[in-house]
Write a protein that holds these residues in place. Structure first.
Motif, PDB file in Angstrom:
ATOM      1  N   TYR A  46     140.333  36.673 -13.880  1.00  0.00           N
ATOM      2  CA  TYR A  46     140.366  35.295 -13.482  1.00  0.00           C
ATOM      3  C   TYR A  46     138.889  35.014 -12.848  1.00  0.00           C
ATOM      4  O   TYR A  46     138.249  34.122 -13.073  1.00  0.00           O
ATOM      5  CB  TYR A  46     141.526  34.862 -12.610  1.00  0.00           C
ATOM      6  CG  TYR A  46     141.547  33.264 -12.463  1.00  0.00           C
ATOM      7  CD1 TYR A  46     142.193  32.477 -13.328  1.00  0.00           C
ATOM      8  CD2 TYR A  46     140.935  32.665 -11.413  1.00  0.00           C
ATOM      9  CE1 TYR A  46     142.350  31.254 -13.282  1.00  0.00           C
ATOM     10  CE2 TYR A  46     141.253  31.511 -11.191  1.00  0.00           C
ATOM     11  CZ  TYR A  46     141.842  30.470 -12.225  1.00  0.00           C
ATOM     12  OH  TYR A  46     141.668  29.004 -11.780  1.00  0.00           O
ATOM     13  N   ASN A  53     131.084  32.024 -15.725  1.00  0.00           N
ATOM     14  CA  ASN A  53     130.942  30.676 -16.203  1.00  0.00           C
ATOM     15  C   ASN A  53     129.744  30.033 -15.436  1.00  0.00           C
ATOM     16  O   ASN A  53     129.172  29.094 -16.163  1.00  0.00           O
ATOM     17  CB  ASN A  53     132.186  30.036 -16.008  1.00  0.00           C
ATOM     18  CG  ASN A  53     132.288  28.492 -16.262  1.00  0.00           C
ATOM     19  OD1 ASN A  53     132.087  28.324 -17.305  1.00  0.00           O
ATOM     20  ND2 ASN A  53     132.298  27.482 -15.391  1.00  0.00           N
ATOM     21  N   PHE A 156     140.602  20.238 -16.992  1.00  0.00           N
ATOM     22  CA  PHE A 156     141.112  21.603 -16.518  1.00  0.00           C
ATOM     23  C   PHE A 156     141.410  21.492 -14.959  1.00  0.00           C
ATOM     24  O   PHE A 156     140.757  20.951 -14.453  1.00  0.00           O
ATOM     25  CB  PHE A 156     140.010  22.735 -16.627  1.00  0.00           C
ATOM     26  CG  PHE A 156     140.073  23.004 -18.309  1.00  0.00           C
ATOM     27  CD1 PHE A 156     141.107  23.717 -18.869  1.00  0.00           C
ATOM     28  CD2 PHE A 156     138.969  22.644 -18.986  1.00  0.00           C
ATOM     29  CE1 PHE A 156     141.091  24.029 -20.161  1.00  0.00           C
ATOM     30  CE2 PHE A 156     139.035  23.036 -20.440  1.00  0.00           C
ATOM     31  CZ  PHE A 156     140.051  23.793 -20.956  1.00  0.00           C
ATOM     32  N   TYR A 161     135.382  25.598 -18.855  1.00  0.00           N
ATOM     33  CA  TYR A 161     134.889  27.077 -19.461  1.00  0.00           C
ATOM     34  C   TYR A 161     133.610  26.661 -20.236  1.00  0.00           C
ATOM     35  O   TYR A 161     133.578  26.209 -21.283  1.00  0.00           O
ATOM     36  CB  TYR A 161     135.776  27.958 -20.200  1.00  0.00           C
ATOM     37  CG  TYR A 161     136.746  28.440 -19.347  1.00  0.00           C
ATOM     38  CD1 TYR A 161     136.562  28.890 -17.818  1.00  0.00           C
ATOM     39  CD2 TYR A 161     138.136  28.717 -19.766  1.00  0.00           C
ATOM     40  CE1 TYR A 161     137.602  29.418 -17.063  1.00  0.00           C
ATOM     41  CE2 TYR A 161     139.108  29.333 -19.025  1.00  0.00           C
ATOM     42  CZ  TYR A 161     138.655  29.613 -17.584  1.00  0.00           C
ATOM     43  OH  TYR A 161     139.585  30.257 -16.982  1.00  0.00           O
ATOM     44  N   GLU A 169     136.587  23.610 -28.291  1.00  0.00           N
ATOM     45  CA  GLU A 169     137.391  23.171 -27.228  1.00  0.00           C
ATOM     46  C   GLU A 169     138.877  22.792 -27.223  1.00  0.00           C
ATOM     47  O   GLU A 169     139.628  22.989 -26.563  1.00  0.00           O
ATOM     48  CB  GLU A 169     136.519  22.109 -26.375  1.00  0.00           C
ATOM     49  CG  GLU A 169     137.013  21.661 -25.003  1.00  0.00           C
ATOM     50  CD  GLU A 169     136.089  20.478 -24.375  1.00  0.00           C
ATOM     51  OE1 GLU A 169     136.817  19.903 -23.471  1.00  0.00           O
ATOM     52  OE2 GLU A 169     135.015  20.317 -24.947  1.00  0.00           O
ATOM     53  N   PHE A 172     141.291  25.665 -27.767  1.00  0.00           N
ATOM     54  CA  PHE A 172     141.538  26.560 -26.612  1.00  0.00           C
ATOM     55  C   PHE A 172     141.806  25.667 -25.493  1.00  0.00           C
ATOM     56  O   PHE A 172     142.032  26.235 -24.285  1.00  0.00           O
ATOM     57  CB  PHE A 172     140.205  27.448 -26.233  1.00  0.00           C
ATOM     58  CG  PHE A 172     139.764  28.586 -27.214  1.00  0.00           C
ATOM     59  CD1 PHE A 172     140.484  29.657 -27.206  1.00  0.00           C
ATOM     60  CD2 PHE A 172     138.761  28.357 -28.118  1.00  0.00           C
ATOM     61  CE1 PHE A 172     140.062  30.710 -27.956  1.00  0.00           C
ATOM     62  CE2 PHE A 172     138.470  29.256 -28.877  1.00  0.00           C
ATOM     63  CZ  PHE A 172     138.919  30.398 -28.852  1.00  0.00           C
ATOM     64  N   ALA A 176     143.607  27.668 -22.573  1.00  0.00           N
ATOM     65  CA  ALA A 176     142.858  27.729 -21.291  1.00  0.00           C
ATOM     66  C   ALA A 176     143.615  27.253 -20.333  1.00  0.00           C
ATOM     67  O   ALA A 176     143.526  27.611 -18.903  1.00  0.00           O
ATOM     68  CB  ALA A 176     141.570  27.344 -21.558  1.00  0.00           C
ATOM     69  N   TYR A 177     144.139  26.045 -20.347  1.00  0.00           N
ATOM     70  CA  TYR A 177     144.858  24.862 -19.222  1.00  0.00           C
ATOM     71  C   TYR A 177     145.933  26.013 -18.848  1.00  0.00           C
ATOM     72  O   TYR A 177     146.062  26.000 -17.562  1.00  0.00           O
ATOM     73  CB  TYR A 177     145.151  23.923 -19.862  1.00  0.00           C
ATOM     74  CG  TYR A 177     145.735  22.741 -18.486  1.00  0.00           C
ATOM     75  CD1 TYR A 177     144.889  21.945 -18.184  1.00  0.00           C
ATOM     76  CD2 TYR A 177     147.141  22.735 -18.412  1.00  0.00           C
ATOM     77  CE1 TYR A 177     145.244  20.979 -17.250  1.00  0.00           C
ATOM     78  CE2 TYR A 177     147.455  21.863 -17.038  1.00  0.00           C
ATOM     79  CZ  TYR A 177     146.549  20.840 -16.754  1.00  0.00           C
ATOM     80  OH  TYR A 177     146.987  20.064 -15.814  1.00  0.00           O
ATOM     81  N   TYR A 179     146.456  29.233 -18.834  1.00  0.00           N
ATOM     82  CA  TYR A 179     145.969  30.441 -18.035  1.00  0.00           C
ATOM     83  C   TYR A 179     145.298  29.778 -16.806  1.00  0.00           C
ATOM     84  O   TYR A 179     145.575  30.695 -15.666  1.00  0.00           O
ATOM     85  CB  TYR A 179     144.779  30.951 -18.765  1.00  0.00           C
ATOM     86  CG  TYR A 179     143.945  32.135 -18.216  1.00  0.00           C
ATOM     87  CD1 TYR A 179     144.440  33.493 -18.020  1.00  0.00           C
ATOM     88  CD2 TYR A 179     142.520  31.890 -17.981  1.00  0.00           C
ATOM     89  CE1 TYR A 179     144.108  34.440 -17.504  1.00  0.00           C
ATOM     90  CE2 TYR A 179     142.201  33.030 -17.142  1.00  0.00           C
ATOM     91  CZ  TYR A 179     142.642  34.217 -17.003  1.00  0.00           C
ATOM     92  OH  TYR A 179     142.047  35.339 -16.329  1.00  0.00           O
ATOM     93  N   GLN A 180     144.500  29.006 -16.442  1.00  0.00           N
ATOM     94  CA  GLN A 180     144.050  28.421 -15.288  1.00  0.00           C
ATOM     95  C   GLN A 180     145.264  27.898 -14.542  1.00  0.00           C
ATOM     96  O   GLN A 180     145.356  28.259 -13.128  1.00  0.00           O
ATOM     97  CB  GLN A 180     142.949  27.184 -15.488  1.00  0.00           C
ATOM     98  CG  GLN A 180     141.706  27.497 -16.129  1.00  0.00           C
ATOM     99  CD  GLN A 180     140.669  26.475 -15.840  1.00  0.00           C
ATOM    100  OE1 GLN A 180     140.854  25.509 -15.038  1.00  0.00           O
ATOM    101  NE2 GLN A 180     139.585  26.575 -16.411  1.00  0.00           N
TER     102      GLN A 180
END
Length: 395
Positions: A46, A53, A156, A161, A169, A172, A176-177, A179-180
């Motif tokens: 993370y 980034n 996000f 990212y 976008e 993912f 990605a949301y 994961y964050q």
């Protein structure tokens, strides 16, 4: 004993066990692998992705400042998680000391002091956990629910990212949301439970100093033959009993000193990162106030600065209280009826005073003293960095 001092940390250790940084005595092979995978993906990786980034961020000062604010926060959470993994033996030894014989008592007043410290520890955990979970829910889950119901664009919870091309976008977005969201939630839980764990062990250390203070003031109460002539058997028995009591107090003080040394060794890296990153976070927040943004974001920044300031101030405040209570030991020893006691008793008393003249302190990274003076220095440093950034921006 009918009570355990460390049971106030049960919820802390349970959550940290779920997060993979506090295994049981003989963890299963499945837990070992799953915990390592979880910590690597949602803590180490993370931070690595967040760091990468920065290279792809747009060349805009306000965006860079916003990302740095959260970056220092996740660095702090990473240091806490890794400290619990690699310094587990020190934390375990600290908890074992709290259950050792020297820290136990059958006196109702002394038990009450310990129970008060345990209640204070749980109170701070409830307050911190309640506020943190509420803020995390508003930041992570509420926008997702609003997105699903009203089809509002999903932002996000931490950062976009920038290395992901715009055409990918949408693909993912949800992974990605998720994961964050898991990452920031786990980091929030690390911060809550490890910060309040530090406060809890400090509360119990101060309780032991209060107990020692009480014992020293009454150390000569074992002498029942006050008017016995010097050289008599009764006087000799009283002196022997008084010597035994003062030796117990010396051993108790040594145990408290070793216990606080363990706190310092276990939390040294955590405190160093907390103070260093705290100064940087407050500096970046102040700098971000000088850049244009929506009113809602300024409200968020204000609350964030308050929380970050309290995160630094609270341990510093109780660090000062620990120093103050340990300094009072030298005054407590002279409150007993020591003048008619034997030479051996006075020699032991003098030994305790000499040791207690140097107050018990806790340092972070062997540099930052846990005290209100350090808190003042951190705030001054944050403001100095802020003025330097403003000067560079105006050139």
């Amino acid at each position: 004993m009918g009570y355990k001092q460390i049971d106030c940390f049960k919820i802390h250790l349970t959550i940290l066990r779920i997060l993979g940084v506090w295994p049981e005595e003989n963890p299963s092979l499945c837990y070992i692998y799953l915990s390592r995978i979880f910590v690597f993906i949602f803590t180490v990786l993370y931070v690595v992705i967040y760091t990468v980034n920065f290279y792809f961020l747009p060349q805009q000062l306000e965006i860079f400042a916003e990302e740095l604010i959260f970056y220092f926060s996740i660095i702090g959470a990473l240091s806490k998680a890794l400290a619990f993994i690699f310094l587990r033996d020190k934390f375990k030894k600290m908890l074992d000391m709290l259950e050792s014989e020297v820290f136990q008592s059958d006196d109702p007043e002394e038990v009450k002091l310990i129970e008060k410290a345990k209640e204070k520890s749980m109170f701070y955990w409830k307050i911190t956990a309640g506020l943190s979970v509420s803020a995390n829910t508003a930041n992570v889950f509420l926008p997702f629910v609003v997105h699903l119901i009203f089809s509002v664009k999903l932002e996000f919870p931490v950062c976009r990212y920038s290395f992901v091309p715009e055409q990918y976008e949408a693909i993912f977005l949800y992974p990605a949301y998720l994961y964050q969201s898991i990452g920031i939630t786990s980091h929030m839980l690390y911060n809550v439970n490890i910060d309040t764990f530090l406060l809890g062990v400090m509360f119990l250390a101060m309780a032991q100093l209060d107990i020692l203070d009480r014992k020293l003031r009454k150390v000569t109460d074992v002498c029942v033959n006050v008017n016995a002539p010097r050289g008599s058997v009764d006087r000799a028995i009283d002196d022997q009993n008084a010597v035994l009591e003062i030796i117990k107090c010396i051993k108790h003080y040594d145990a408290v000193y070793v216990y606080c040394k363990l706190i310092q060794d276990a939390f040294s890296v955590i405190l160093f990162v907390l103070f260093s990153s705290g100064s940087c976070k407050i500096c970046m927040c102040l700098f971000r106030f000088t850049l244009p943004a929506k009113t809602q974001y300024f409200v968020f920044l204000t609350l964030y600065v308050v929380v970050m300031t309290l995160q630094i101030m609270v341990p510093c405040w109780f660090g000062s209280r620990l120093i103050e209570k340990s300094s009072q030991i030298t005054f407590a020893v002279y409150d007993c009826d020591w003048t008619p006691r034997c030479r051996r008793f006075k020699s032991n008393l003098r030994l305790l005073v000499e040791r207690a003249n140097k107050p018990i302190i806790i340092k972070g990274g062997k540099m930052f003293l846990l005290s209100l003076g350090t808190f003042t220095s951190i705030m001054n440093s944050a403001y100095s960095f802020f003025t330097l950034l403003r000067h560079m921006q105006s050139r």
